[in-house]
Design a protein around this motif. Sequence first.
Motif, PDB file in Angstrom:
ATOM      1  N   ILE A  88       0.828  -1.207   0.000  1.00  0.00           N
ATOM      2  CA  ILE A  88       0.000   0.000   0.000  1.00  0.00           C
ATOM      3  C   ILE A  88       0.867   1.263   0.000  1.00  0.00           C
ATOM      4  O   ILE A  88       0.629   2.200  -0.772  1.00  0.00           O
ATOM      5  CB  ILE A  88      -0.929   0.005   1.233  1.00  0.00           C
ATOM      6  CG1 ILE A  88      -1.937  -1.142   1.141  1.00  0.00           C
ATOM      7  CG2 ILE A  88      -1.654   1.337   1.360  1.00  0.00           C
ATOM      8  CD1 ILE A  88      -2.708  -1.387   2.430  1.00  0.00           C
ATOM      9  N   LEU A  89       1.891   1.274   0.862  1.00  0.00           N
ATOM     10  CA  LEU A  89       2.645   2.499   1.088  1.00  0.00           C
ATOM     11  C   LEU A  89       3.722   2.789   0.040  1.00  0.00           C
ATOM     12  O   LEU A  89       3.906   3.943  -0.356  1.00  0.00           O
ATOM     13  CB  LEU A  89       3.294   2.456   2.474  1.00  0.00           C
ATOM     14  CG  LEU A  89       2.338   2.449   3.677  1.00  0.00           C
ATOM     15  CD1 LEU A  89       3.136   2.439   4.970  1.00  0.00           C
ATOM     16  CD2 LEU A  89       1.407   3.659   3.634  1.00  0.00           C
ATOM     17  N   GLU A  90       4.456   1.774  -0.392  1.00  0.00           N
ATOM     18  CA  GLU A  90       5.581   2.047  -1.286  1.00  0.00           C
ATOM     19  C   GLU A  90       5.161   2.530  -2.671  1.00  0.00           C
ATOM     20  O   GLU A  90       5.823   3.403  -3.242  1.00  0.00           O
ATOM     21  CB  GLU A  90       6.515   0.841  -1.353  1.00  0.00           C
ATOM     22  CG  GLU A  90       7.261   0.630  -0.039  1.00  0.00           C
ATOM     23  CD  GLU A  90       8.529  -0.194  -0.186  1.00  0.00           C
ATOM     24  OE1 GLU A  90       9.205  -0.106  -1.223  1.00  0.00           O
ATOM     25  OE2 GLU A  90       8.826  -0.931   0.767  1.00  0.00           O
ATOM     26  N   PRO A  91       4.075   2.011  -3.250  1.00  0.00           N
ATOM     27  CA  PRO A  91       3.621   2.612  -4.507  1.00  0.00           C
ATOM     28  C   PRO A  91       3.225   4.077  -4.323  1.00  0.00           C
ATOM     29  O   PRO A  91       3.472   4.907  -5.211  1.00  0.00           O
ATOM     30  CB  PRO A  91       2.412   1.745  -4.890  1.00  0.00           C
ATOM     31  CG  PRO A  91       2.712   0.420  -4.271  1.00  0.00           C
ATOM     32  CD  PRO A  91       3.347   0.758  -2.957  1.00  0.00           C
ATOM     33  N   ALA A  92       2.632   4.396  -3.177  1.00  0.00           N
ATOM     34  CA  ALA A  92       2.272   5.792  -2.904  1.00  0.00           C
ATOM     35  C   ALA A  92       3.525   6.664  -2.848  1.00  0.00           C
ATOM     36  O   ALA A  92       3.539   7.794  -3.357  1.00  0.00           O
ATOM     37  CB  ALA A  92       1.500   5.885  -1.591  1.00  0.00           C
ATOM     38  N   ALA A  93       4.590   6.124  -2.236  1.00  0.00           N
ATOM     39  CA  ALA A  93       5.853   6.858  -2.179  1.00  0.00           C
ATOM     40  C   ALA A  93       6.425   7.071  -3.575  1.00  0.00           C
ATOM     41  O   ALA A  93       6.950   8.149  -3.892  1.00  0.00           O
ATOM     42  CB  ALA A  93       6.854   6.103  -1.306  1.00  0.00           C
ATOM     43  N   VAL A 139       7.872  10.714  -8.108  1.00  0.00           N
ATOM     44  CA  VAL A 139       7.972  10.953  -9.556  1.00  0.00           C
ATOM     45  C   VAL A 139       8.063  12.446  -9.865  1.00  0.00           C
ATOM     46  O   VAL A 139       8.716  12.850 -10.837  1.00  0.00           O
ATOM     47  CB  VAL A 139       6.774  10.294 -10.293  1.00  0.00           C
ATOM     48  CG1 VAL A 139       5.500  11.073 -10.055  1.00  0.00           C
ATOM     49  CG2 VAL A 139       7.071  10.151 -11.783  1.00  0.00           C
ATOM     50  N   ASN A 140       7.443  13.275  -9.039  1.00  0.00           N
ATOM     51  CA  ASN A 140       7.464  14.717  -9.288  1.00  0.00           C
ATOM     52  C   ASN A 140       8.746  15.379  -8.781  1.00  0.00           C
ATOM     53  O   ASN A 140       8.948  16.570  -9.005  1.00  0.00           O
ATOM     54  CB  ASN A 140       6.253  15.374  -8.607  1.00  0.00           C
ATOM     55  CG  ASN A 140       4.942  14.893  -9.194  1.00  0.00           C
ATOM     56  OD1 ASN A 140       4.811  14.763 -10.414  1.00  0.00           O
ATOM     57  ND2 ASN A 140       3.969  14.621  -8.340  1.00  0.00           N
ATOM     58  N   LYS A 141       9.578  14.601  -8.091  1.00  0.00           N
ATOM     59  CA  LYS A 141      10.803  15.170  -7.535  1.00  0.00           C
ATOM     60  C   LYS A 141      12.053  14.502  -8.087  1.00  0.00           C
ATOM     61  O   LYS A 141      13.149  14.688  -7.565  1.00  0.00           O
ATOM     62  CB  LYS A 141      10.772  15.039  -6.003  1.00  0.00           C
ATOM     63  CG  LYS A 141       9.572  15.766  -5.386  1.00  0.00           C
ATOM     64  CD  LYS A 141       9.588  15.728  -3.880  1.00  0.00           C
ATOM     65  CE  LYS A 141       8.396  16.483  -3.314  1.00  0.00           C
ATOM     66  NZ  LYS A 141       8.392  16.523  -1.837  1.00  0.00           N
ATOM     67  N   MET A 142      11.869  13.723  -9.159  1.00  0.00           N
ATOM     68  CA  MET A 142      13.010  13.057  -9.775  1.00  0.00           C
ATOM     69  C   MET A 142      13.923  14.087 -10.442  1.00  0.00           C
ATOM     70  O   MET A 142      13.465  14.986 -11.139  1.00  0.00           O
ATOM     71  CB  MET A 142      12.537  12.058 -10.835  1.00  0.00           C
ATOM     72  CG  MET A 142      12.052  10.724 -10.292  1.00  0.00           C
ATOM     73  SD  MET A 142      13.376   9.724  -9.579  1.00  0.00           S
ATOM     74  CE  MET A 142      12.840   9.678  -7.875  1.00  0.00           C
ATOM     75  N   ASP A 152       6.037   9.166 -15.353  1.00  0.00           N
ATOM     76  CA  ASP A 152       4.770   8.424 -15.392  1.00  0.00           C
ATOM     77  C   ASP A 152       4.484   7.851 -13.999  1.00  0.00           C
ATOM     78  O   ASP A 152       4.863   6.730 -13.672  1.00  0.00           O
ATOM     79  CB  ASP A 152       4.868   7.298 -16.425  1.00  0.00           C
ATOM     80  CG  ASP A 152       3.507   6.676 -16.723  1.00  0.00           C
ATOM     81  OD1 ASP A 152       2.619   6.738 -15.848  1.00  0.00           O
ATOM     82  OD2 ASP A 152       3.352   6.122 -17.830  1.00  0.00           O
ATOM     83  N   GLY A 153       3.807   8.634 -13.180  1.00  0.00           N
ATOM     84  CA  GLY A 153       3.540   8.247 -11.803  1.00  0.00           C
ATOM     85  C   GLY A 153       2.664   7.022 -11.677  1.00  0.00           C
ATOM     86  O   GLY A 153       2.897   6.160 -10.826  1.00  0.00           O
ATOM     87  N   GLU A 154       1.641   6.936 -12.517  1.00  0.00           N
ATOM     88  CA  GLU A 154       0.723   5.796 -12.435  1.00  0.00           C
ATOM     89  C   GLU A 154       1.451   4.490 -12.743  1.00  0.00           C
ATOM     90  O   GLU A 154       1.243   3.480 -12.071  1.00  0.00           O
ATOM     91  CB  GLU A 154      -0.456   5.997 -13.384  1.00  0.00           C
ATOM     92  CG  GLU A 154      -1.425   7.079 -12.939  1.00  0.00           C
ATOM     93  CD  GLU A 154      -2.663   7.126 -13.819  1.00  0.00           C
ATOM     94  OE1 GLU A 154      -2.794   6.253 -14.711  1.00  0.00           O
ATOM     95  OE2 GLU A 154      -3.492   8.034 -13.622  1.00  0.00           O
ATOM     96  N   LEU A 155       2.297   4.519 -13.773  1.00  0.00           N
ATOM     97  CA  LEU A 155       3.032   3.307 -14.134  1.00  0.00           C
ATOM     98  C   LEU A 155       4.040   2.950 -13.036  1.00  0.00           C
ATOM     99  O   LEU A 155       4.198   1.770 -12.697  1.00  0.00           O
ATOM    100  CB  LEU A 155       3.756   3.493 -15.471  1.00  0.00           C
ATOM    101  CG  LEU A 155       4.548   2.287 -15.976  1.00  0.00           C
ATOM    102  CD1 LEU A 155       3.646   1.060 -16.112  1.00  0.00           C
ATOM    103  CD2 LEU A 155       5.229   2.609 -17.305  1.00  0.00           C
ATOM    104  N   ALA A 156       4.731   3.950 -12.485  1.00  0.00           N
ATOM    105  CA  ALA A 156       5.699   3.693 -11.410  1.00  0.00           C
ATOM    106  C   ALA A 156       5.005   3.040 -10.216  1.00  0.00           C
ATOM    107  O   ALA A 156       5.546   2.102  -9.601  1.00  0.00           O
ATOM    108  CB  ALA A 156       6.374   4.991 -10.991  1.00  0.00           C
ATOM    109  N   GLN A 157       3.816   3.518  -9.887  1.00  0.00           N
ATOM    110  CA  GLN A 157       3.070   2.929  -8.775  1.00  0.00           C
ATOM    111  C   GLN A 157       2.655   1.491  -9.088  1.00  0.00           C
ATOM    112  O   GLN A 157       2.779   0.607  -8.237  1.00  0.00           O
ATOM    113  CB  GLN A 157       1.829   3.771  -8.477  1.00  0.00           C
ATOM    114  CG  GLN A 157       2.152   5.128  -7.875  1.00  0.00           C
ATOM    115  CD  GLN A 157       0.901   5.914  -7.520  1.00  0.00           C
ATOM    116  OE1 GLN A 157       0.170   5.548  -6.609  1.00  0.00           O
ATOM    117  NE2 GLN A 157       0.646   6.990  -8.245  1.00  0.00           N
TER     118      GLN A 157
END
Length: 229
Positions: free
Chosen positions: A99-104, A109-112, A200-205
């Motif tokens: 639950i938590l790590e995909p959220a992280a 992704v916005n701070k890469m 791509d935040g959704e894909l990373a999650q």
Amino acid sequence: MAVTDEAILKIKEMIISGELGPGEKLPPEKELSERLGLSRSSMREAVKALEVIRVLDVRRGDGTYVTSLEPRLLLEAMSFVVDLHDDDSILELFQVRRILEPAAAGLAVNKMTPEIVQGLREQIESVNDETDVEGLVAHDLRFHSAIVDAAGNSYLSTLIESLSSHTVRARIWRGLTQEHSVSRTLLEHRAIVDALERGDGELAQALTTVHISGVEQWLRQAAEASRGN
């Protein structure tokens, strides 16, 4: 039950019964594998696993010995094999990580930055097929920690770090008993970094969820197989 797990439990039975005592040398690999009715490759993996948890001491050019521990301590060292299969709390920890790590990852992704991405790729490239399981798990911990840190939420980072520290043994055990663990882990890590680099935040999650779920699913199957025996 995995063949390697079966070999480990059979060696454990030899120790419990007194057939092998602390400090004693194991029979040659061929003799031991025939006595236990297991292949030499399974026996070799079992010995490697037991060396990692300090139950066996492999002395190059001499042989393999049961560590010189008190019997009670020796059995405590081995008990985690059963604990991993029977303790639902480990599964619950992985559920929370899922639950938590995909959220992280979604926050990160916005701070890469190019520097963070390069650091993640260098971590991946530092691992290869010659890396042992402990080295692989150490990389896995650093990799996930770097992404969580990049998210910039200290509370989330502390919480995930605490969860991860309690899942190390399960991750080591998966690496020891599942084939192609190094290549699989690195492939999944590369895919996560690619998604982060593209923004791509959704894909990373999604990729992080699948990555963590792989260990959770393996652990669940191992637990079910153990309880069925």
